[in-house]
Design a protein around this motif. Structure first.
Motif, PDB file in Angstrom:
ATOM      1  N   GLY A  80       6.258 -13.130   4.314  1.00  0.00           N
ATOM      2  CA  GLY A  80       5.080 -12.825   5.877  1.00  0.00           C
ATOM      3  C   GLY A  80       3.679 -12.537   5.347  1.00  0.00           C
ATOM      4  N   ALA A  81       3.663 -12.826   4.184  1.00  0.00           N
ATOM      5  CA  ALA A  81       2.280 -12.174   3.756  1.00  0.00           C
ATOM      6  C   ALA A  81       1.046 -13.793   2.580  1.00  0.00           C
ATOM      7  N   ILE A  82       0.350 -13.290   2.732  1.00  0.00           N
ATOM      8  CA  ILE A  82      -1.013 -14.337   1.961  1.00  0.00           C
ATOM      9  C   ILE A  82      -1.438 -13.578   0.773  1.00  0.00           C
ATOM     10  N   SER A  83      -2.310 -14.068   0.069  1.00  0.00           N
ATOM     11  CA  SER A  83      -3.209 -13.995  -1.441  1.00  0.00           C
ATOM     12  C   SER A  83      -4.292 -13.223  -0.112  1.00  0.00           C
ATOM     13  N   ALA A  84      -4.863 -12.328  -0.640  1.00  0.00           N
ATOM     14  CA  ALA A  84      -6.091 -11.856   0.037  1.00  0.00           C
ATOM     15  C   ALA A  84      -6.946 -11.151  -1.292  1.00  0.00           C
ATOM     16  N   ASN A 101      -7.716  -6.066  -2.227  1.00  0.00           N
ATOM     17  CA  ASN A 101      -7.420  -4.068  -1.941  1.00  0.00           C
ATOM     18  C   ASN A 101      -5.927  -4.025  -3.319  1.00  0.00           C
ATOM     19  N   GLU A 102      -6.251  -3.426  -3.158  1.00  0.00           N
ATOM     20  CA  GLU A 102      -5.390  -3.095  -5.106  1.00  0.00           C
ATOM     21  C   GLU A 102      -4.107  -2.932  -4.429  1.00  0.00           C
ATOM     22  N   ALA A 103      -4.054  -1.662  -3.566  1.00  0.00           N
ATOM     23  CA  ALA A 103      -3.159  -0.246  -2.651  1.00  0.00           C
ATOM     24  C   ALA A 103      -2.367  -2.145  -2.361  1.00  0.00           C
ATOM     25  N   ALA A 104      -2.701  -2.634  -1.862  1.00  0.00           N
ATOM     26  CA  ALA A 104      -1.728  -3.676  -1.470  1.00  0.00           C
ATOM     27  C   ALA A 104      -1.268  -5.052  -2.043  1.00  0.00           C
ATOM     28  N   LEU A 105      -1.190  -5.108  -3.277  1.00  0.00           N
ATOM     29  CA  LEU A 105      -1.236  -5.959  -4.435  1.00  0.00           C
ATOM     30  C   LEU A 105      -1.672  -6.827  -3.820  1.00  0.00           C
ATOM     31  N   LEU A 106      -3.550  -7.338  -3.100  1.00  0.00           N
ATOM     32  CA  LEU A 106      -3.876  -8.049  -3.088  1.00  0.00           C
ATOM     33  C   LEU A 106      -3.489  -9.213  -2.097  1.00  0.00           C
ATOM     34  N   ALA A 161      -6.947  -5.127  12.954  1.00  0.00           N
ATOM     35  CA  ALA A 161      -7.206  -4.149  13.517  1.00  0.00           C
ATOM     36  C   ALA A 161      -6.525  -3.538  12.102  1.00  0.00           C
ATOM     37  N   ASP A 162      -5.104  -3.779  12.129  1.00  0.00           N
ATOM     38  CA  ASP A 162      -4.160  -2.751  10.767  1.00  0.00           C
ATOM     39  C   ASP A 162      -4.531  -3.147   8.965  1.00  0.00           C
ATOM     40  N   ALA A 163      -4.706  -4.753   9.414  1.00  0.00           N
ATOM     41  CA  ALA A 163      -5.700  -5.724   8.166  1.00  0.00           C
ATOM     42  C   ALA A 163      -6.957  -5.237   7.822  1.00  0.00           C
ATOM     43  N   ALA A 164      -7.855  -4.501   8.456  1.00  0.00           N
ATOM     44  CA  ALA A 164      -9.368  -4.481   8.015  1.00  0.00           C
ATOM     45  C   ALA A 164     -10.183  -3.939   6.702  1.00  0.00           C
ATOM     46  N   ASP A 165      -8.735  -3.584   6.275  1.00  0.00           N
ATOM     47  CA  ASP A 165      -9.241  -2.895   4.745  1.00  0.00           C
ATOM     48  C   ASP A 165      -8.804  -4.367   3.407  1.00  0.00           C
ATOM     49  N   LEU A 166      -7.651  -5.352   4.796  1.00  0.00           N
ATOM     50  CA  LEU A 166      -7.874  -6.251   3.561  1.00  0.00           C
ATOM     51  C   LEU A 166      -8.155  -7.648   3.479  1.00  0.00           C
TER      52      LEU A 166
END
Length: 147
Positions: A38-42, A66-71, A126-131
């Motif tokens: 349920g995630a994509i590479s960013a 975002n390294e904390a989110a494993l990109l 909005a929750d993904a604004a840092d991603l």
């Protein structure tokens, strides 16, 4: 973005935005198998697509790395109701109202895709604004689903 041959001023771009996969990556100083469910590479600058429901916006994005989110970033709105629950909760007349101005198949096969069966895409974004950074907002014109 690249210009289409023979069509000056018409630009196209692609985003390979698959989700639910595992690949070998390097994080925190070591090689790991990373599963994105349920995630994509960013990765920084990487193009992606984060879809809403069939009655809401979708977003073309660029990863912020975002390294904390494993990109990674969310793949889409995500369900707030299972397919079976959506079929029980929503009616076709309700779906007709929610899909105003958007072409769709007008069959019960679409009930499980009712816009209210999904989380609000604007909150997800909005929750993904840092991603990710939003590059384009897409609005649905037509939705197709096999019966």
């Amino acid at each position: 973005m690249t210009e289409r041959p023979g069509q000056p001023g018409v630009c196209v771009s692609t985003a390979d935005s698959h989700h639910n996969y595992t690949e070998r990556e390097h994080h925190a100083g070591r090689d790991v198998w990373l599963s994105r469910k349920g995630a994509i590479s960013a990765r920084r600058g990487q193009a992606g697509l984060i879809p809403g429901s069939m009655g809401t916006a979708s977003y073309v994005v660029a990863g912020l790395g975002n390294e904390a989110a494993l990109l990674s970033a969310p793949h889409g709105a995500g369900r707030s109701h299972s397919r079976n629950a959506a079929r029980r909760l929503f009616t076709r007349s309700d779906l007709e109202q929610r899909m105003g101005g958007i072409a769709w198949g007008h069959s019960d096969a679409f009930l499980d895709e009712h816009p209210d069966a999904y989380k609000p895409i604007d909150q997800v974004m909005a929750d993904a604004a840092d991603l990710v950074e939003v590059r384009h907002t897409l609005r649905q014109v037509v939705n197709v689903k096999g019966d």
